[in-house]
Motif scaffolding. Sequence first.
Motif, PDB file in Angstrom:
ATOM      1  N   ALA A 167      -6.645  -5.015  -3.976  1.00  0.00           N
ATOM      2  CA  ALA A 167      -7.176  -4.068  -2.769  1.00  0.00           C
ATOM      3  C   ALA A 167      -6.041  -3.265  -2.257  1.00  0.00           C
ATOM      4  N   ALA A 168      -4.694  -3.638  -2.102  1.00  0.00           N
ATOM      5  CA  ALA A 168      -3.819  -2.722  -1.954  1.00  0.00           C
ATOM      6  C   ALA A 168      -3.571  -1.567  -2.995  1.00  0.00           C
ATOM      7  N   ASP A 169      -3.756  -1.771  -4.389  1.00  0.00           N
ATOM      8  CA  ASP A 169      -3.720  -0.924  -5.339  1.00  0.00           C
ATOM      9  C   ASP A 169      -4.571   0.245  -5.120  1.00  0.00           C
ATOM     10  N   VAL A 191     -12.293   5.947  -1.477  1.00  0.00           N
ATOM     11  CA  VAL A 191     -11.485   4.573  -1.217  1.00  0.00           C
ATOM     12  C   VAL A 191     -12.419   3.559  -0.558  1.00  0.00           C
ATOM     13  N   LEU A 192     -13.143   3.674   0.647  1.00  0.00           N
ATOM     14  CA  LEU A 192     -13.974   2.808   0.952  1.00  0.00           C
ATOM     15  C   LEU A 192     -15.159   2.181   0.374  1.00  0.00           C
ATOM     16  N   ALA A 193     -15.682   3.254  -0.599  1.00  0.00           N
ATOM     17  CA  ALA A 193     -16.567   2.545  -1.559  1.00  0.00           C
ATOM     18  C   ALA A 193     -15.863   1.534  -2.698  1.00  0.00           C
ATOM     19  N   GLY A 194     -14.695   2.041  -2.855  1.00  0.00           N
ATOM     20  CA  GLY A 194     -13.945   1.141  -3.724  1.00  0.00           C
ATOM     21  C   GLY A 194     -13.475  -0.407  -3.078  1.00  0.00           C
ATOM     22  N   ILE A 225      -3.455   6.479   1.007  1.00  0.00           N
ATOM     23  CA  ILE A 225      -2.747   6.471   2.324  1.00  0.00           C
ATOM     24  C   ILE A 225      -1.397   5.866   2.344  1.00  0.00           C
ATOM     25  N   ASP A 226      -0.710   5.887   3.454  1.00  0.00           N
ATOM     26  CA  ASP A 226       0.589   5.435   3.847  1.00  0.00           C
ATOM     27  C   ASP A 226       0.522   4.051   3.649  1.00  0.00           C
ATOM     28  N   LEU A 235      -7.100   8.092   6.196  1.00  0.00           N
ATOM     29  CA  LEU A 235      -7.717   7.971   5.119  1.00  0.00           C
ATOM     30  C   LEU A 235      -8.044   9.287   4.373  1.00  0.00           C
ATOM     31  N   GLY A 236      -7.507  10.241   4.914  1.00  0.00           N
ATOM     32  CA  GLY A 236      -7.494  11.616   4.197  1.00  0.00           C
ATOM     33  C   GLY A 236      -9.092  12.283   4.419  1.00  0.00           C
TER      34      GLY A 236
END
Length: 508
Positions: free
Chosen positions: A16-18, A132-135, A24-25, A123-124
């Motif tokens: 999940a971190a990947d 990102v959120l969908a992932g 994001i930072d 989150l840009g």
Amino acid sequence: MRKLTRDALNSHLWQAADILRGSIDSSDYKGYIFGFLFLKRLSDRFEEEAKERIADGLPTDIAYSDPDEHEFFVPERARWENIRKATTDIGSTLNKACEELEDANPSIEGVLVNIDFNSESRLGDPKNREVVLAGLIDHFSRIDLSNEALSEPDMLGRAYEYLIEYFADDAGKKGGEFYTPHQVVNLMVQLLDPAPGMRISDPTCGSGGMLIQSAEYVGAKEGKRLGEPINVTLHGQERNLGTWAIAKMNLLLHGLRDARIEKGDTIRNPRLLDAEGNLILYDRVIANPPFSLDKWGATEAAGDAERLGFNRFRYGIPAKNIGDFAFVQHMLATLNHNGVCGVVMPHGVLFRGSGDGRIRKAILEEDFIEAVVGLPENLFAGTGIPAIVLILKRNKAPEHKGRILFIHASKEFEERTKKAVLAPNNIRRIVETYRSWDEIERFSRVVSMAEVEENDFNLNISRYIDTLEPEAPIDVEVELGKLWAAEEARDQAASRMNAILKEMGYVG
């Protein structure tokens, strides 16, 4: 049904971190991953509970709509099956789900709404945010976090600790603000030896690890595991809102629903108060406050007794830019008559002069310091400096009165990549020495208050224990033999060099 193992769950969370990496930072990872983990866990457990109620004969509509049938009630909007249907404006869907979940469960108020899934600064832009959120939704949809699916009772809590440690390492120096290494906490809990029925506090609780390990220790004495009812009262306070939320989630995922964790600055605004507004007194206080905190609240401390009636700083007000003894005095003020405190501190509290020196002298004259344990370097995230554990007791055993135990444990560690670790045998040696008050050459010594006074109340460990590495004994005959061999080799080399130079005509 194949159950989820701890290693598989840890790997999934790492992945999940990947998904977030590069978008994001890294310092912002933990809030989002913890939020998704918490949302998915509550939803999966809610669904599991509903099916259990239906199997027991409860009508389906009641099983899914009656809050009294659930540990945490999950409104429809916050259920995972609805979250995963979102294809646009996903951030708003998640934010609303968190709001409704908190509204339905007062015990988690403020835990999730602090995470903004629509944050452009983190989150840009909207396009990146949606990807990102969908992932992350897809990623967490691939694991089942119901009780039945987990291979161990406290696996989620352990996975949470794994994540916290990972993020502490990743965050560098800031990691120390919310995480104390598991082994250091283990040492402190064993030194304090909490028992069933006790009230325990961590006034600078970070992510809650010290309270959790204290509960686990007490539970082991009762033959219980985390998640089962444990006869202990846990209180904490944390000033950082994001870290407070992590502590709440951490404790809940470990099954410690009754823990009281307050938000706010412990020095400026202590929140662990009884119904009359007095400081609650504890059997055990355990903490790792920020080292030598600048701007810690000296102005507020100066009026503490009159303004608040707490009278925490009766031994003096520390310097404005070094708050160590402010925290120590707060902890002393919250100990009951037989209370014991274990606190991580920088070495400076042992020998600094001026205001700190006067405070240390006053505390020593009250005979509240029972032990000083010097720890190895490089134990804590983001800093290599060594620390100490101070053990403070309101009411020492008669045989310990007027004496202090010093333990020089700076060599008690195992070397790991980029850091030192207290291994079980290191912890065992320190704890056994503390409990027995044994004196061991170059490791531990019991010192009288008279000797401390002779040293102007300086507690630097090296004043009382020889901390220098002993020199290896020299075998003169062996060393002379080495010298003669070296001189002979030198002479032979010089002869060879002279012969070569003579052949070349450089030497007559």
